[in-house]
Scaffold this active site. Structure first.
Site, short mmCIF file in Angstrom:
data_model
loop_
_atom_site.label_atom_id
_atom_site.label_comp_id
_atom_site.label_asym_id
_atom_site.label_seq_id
_atom_site.Cartn_x
_atom_site.Cartn_y
_atom_site.Cartn_z
N ARG A 150 4.84 -7.52 -0.78
CA ARG A 150 5.14 -6.17 -0.30
C ARG A 150 4.00 -5.21 -0.65
O ARG A 150 3.72 -4.26 0.09
CB ARG A 150 6.47 -5.69 -0.89
CG ARG A 150 6.97 -4.43 -0.23
CD ARG A 150 8.37 -4.06 -0.69
NE ARG A 150 8.40 -3.63 -2.10
CZ ARG A 150 9.50 -3.35 -2.77
NH1 ARG A 150 10.68 -3.45 -2.20
NH2 ARG A 150 9.44 -2.96 -4.04
N ARG A 165 6.38 5.75 -1.91
CA ARG A 165 5.44 4.74 -1.42
C ARG A 165 4.84 5.27 -0.12
O ARG A 165 5.36 6.22 0.48
CB ARG A 165 6.17 3.43 -1.16
CG ARG A 165 6.66 2.78 -2.44
CD ARG A 165 7.54 1.57 -2.13
NE ARG A 165 8.16 1.08 -3.36
CZ ARG A 165 9.31 0.45 -3.42
NH1 ARG A 165 9.99 0.21 -2.30
NH2 ARG A 165 9.80 0.03 -4.56
N ARG A 209 9.53 -5.08 -13.09
CA ARG A 209 10.61 -5.35 -12.14
C ARG A 209 11.08 -6.81 -12.26
O ARG A 209 12.27 -7.09 -12.12
CB ARG A 209 10.15 -5.02 -10.71
CG ARG A 209 10.21 -3.53 -10.44
CD ARG A 209 9.41 -3.07 -9.25
NE ARG A 209 9.42 -1.61 -9.21
CZ ARG A 209 10.20 -0.87 -8.40
NH1 ARG A 209 10.98 -1.46 -7.55
NH2 ARG A 209 10.18 0.45 -8.46
#
Ligand SMILES: Nc1nc2c(ncn2[C@@H]2O[C@H](COP(=O)(O)OP(=O)(O)O)[C@@H](O)[C@H]2O)c(=O)[nH]1
Ligand SMILES: Nc1ncnc2c1ncn2[C@@H]1O[C@H](COP(=O)(O)OP(=O)(O)O)[C@@H](O)[C@H]1O
Length: 406
Positions: A268, A175, A279
């Protein structure tokens, strides 16, 4: 590793330590376990000992150089070796500081047997002995977006000298703010698969379509720094660790609600919509498993962050950790010069003393190895060392051994 210059092998079925001090160089000890004789020792240029290992297999009559896992002890001027609990060789380094004196070469522990199967060759593993109940590693699991990383960061920030993060390997892309070697070791799948095959991983799992795994080295690095290891791994990984020799505390972080989890994950902003969906789907299974498996010692709900963090600190008994850390000193004398060791009922008798200083410097210590915990990779905890006083009362000492008060 140098040639074996001089060696003595004891053939008794029980094991026997043999210390050889030779003027002509070459200090070897041989320890017999079943059909195998473990020989190690050897001088380097500065006449200090660098411990190299080879194994004589009586069945084939051949020498085998094993794969040696773990961080080996630093060089020393000599050592005593003794098989304990029929699965590991206790190494007591001479002239070493108390916290670097006690080591184990694991030769037939659960961990070593597992690694032998994976690697299909002889394996031994080093582990450093730790006095008392050093703190256990901490496994933290929970669905994506629940706040595991946030809680771990807070803990590491507040207690930088107590905790160390086990940096996992992953095949997922980094990320934006993630650094290679800090958050993860970002790696190619083929490379990671090869390393898994080579036995370099303690556990691994396929999570959300990527491969994740904890290398033996990742855990060892933290232990070597004298810190308590934190592992952020999924439920499958937690199951593998539970089944392994690494004795840990298992904590599951749960969201206050599914809606809140979804909100955090989206806020996020690190995953694509497709990834978020995947997820969230996996989160349902993880939450279900956490409740049903009975794997976790604690389930913490991360609703208010500060409250959850306080609970986490409380259950980790942080006040206690500060007092009873890895660094507690054994009661054995500073820099002991060990003259002989012997074992009886899981109690190792250590005769130590300094010839130059004479009788007054002699002492007899007992190392209780009946309840060793953990082990390679990392630390063997649960050592209990106490001194028998005075040295002249060896007979009394043996009586104490037969009726140990510890
Ligand atoms: N089994 C295993 N799981 C891991 C490891 N490292 C991370 N994970 C888990 O992989 C999952 C995904 O991690 P990550 O991609 O960083 O996403 P995040 O959970 O949303 O922060 C999480 O459940 C982690 O706990 C590992 O070494 N082994
Ligand atoms: N108790 C909380 N309340 C609100 N937001 C939180 C809380 N804990 C964490 N967060 C936020 O949720 C997001 C996911 O947290 P993160 O630590 O990355 O989760 P994980 O590592 O479990 O995937 C982050 O943006 C973080 O700031």
């Amino acid at each position: 590793m140098g040639e074996v210059h001089e060696m003595f092998v004891d053939e008794t079925p029980k094991v026997f330590p043999v210390d050889l001090d030779s003027d002509s160089g070459g200090y070897q000890t041989a320890t017999v376990l079943g059909e195998k004789t473990y020989v190690f020792g050897g001088f380097d240029d500065e006449s200090t000992l660098s411990i190299g290992i080879r194994i004589l297999d009586k069945l084939t009559g051949k020498w085998v150089i094993p794969i040696v896992l773990g961080t080996k002890p630093s060089q020393c001027k000599g050592y005593s070796a003794l098989l304990v609990n029929n699965d590991r060789i206790l190494i007591l380094k001479r002239d070493s500081t108390p916290d670097d004196c006690t080591w184990f070469l694991e030769v037939d522990t659960q961990f070593v047997r597992e690694q032998k199967k994976i690697l299909e060759t002889e394996v031994v593993a080093w582990s450093k002995g730790v006095q008392g109940d050093g703190p256990k590693p901490i496994v933290i699991s929970g669905p994506s977006g629940v706040g595991k990383g946030t809680l771990i960061s807070k803990l590491m920030k507040e207690f930088p000298s107590n905790f160390g993060f086990s940096v996992s390997h992953t095949t997922r892309a980094p990320r934006e703010k993630e650094k290679d070697g800090v958050h993860y070791h970002f790696t190619e799948r083929s490379h990671m698969e090869k390393e898994i095959q080579d036995g370099k991983f303690l556990e691994f799992a396929s999570v959300h379509g990527n491969l994740y795994g904890t290398s033996i080295e990742a855990v060892q690095v933290v232990a070597d720094a004298g810190k308590r290891c934190i592992l952020d791994i999924d439920v499958q990984g937690a199951r593998s660790v539970k089944a392994s020799s690494l004795e840990a505390i298992f904590i599951f972080i749960s969201p206050p609600s599914f809606e809140e989890l979804e909100k955090r994950l989206r806020a996020r902003g690190t995953e694509t919509e497709e990834q978020v969906q995947k997820r969230l789907r996996n989160a349902e299974t993880e939450l279900e498993q956490a409740r049903s498996l009975g794997l976790f010692d604690h389930i913490l709900v991360n609703d208010d962050l500060e409250m959850c963090y306080e609970h986490l600190k409380k259950l980790l008994d942080l006040d206690e950790i500060m007092d009873a850390s890895y660094h507690s000193s054994p009661t054995m004398a500073e820099h002991p010069v060990i003259s002989s060791v012997s074992e009886m009922d899981h109690k190792v008798l250590i005769h130590s003393g300094n010839a130059e200083l004479g009788k007054a410097s002699k002492s007899l210590s007992v190392l209780d190895v009946s309840s060793l915990k953990g082990g390679a990779p990392g630390r063997t905890r649960g050592l209990n060392i106490y001194t028998l006083d005075p040295y002249a009362d060896v007979v009394q000492g043996i009586k104490i051994l037969q009726n140990p008060s510890h």
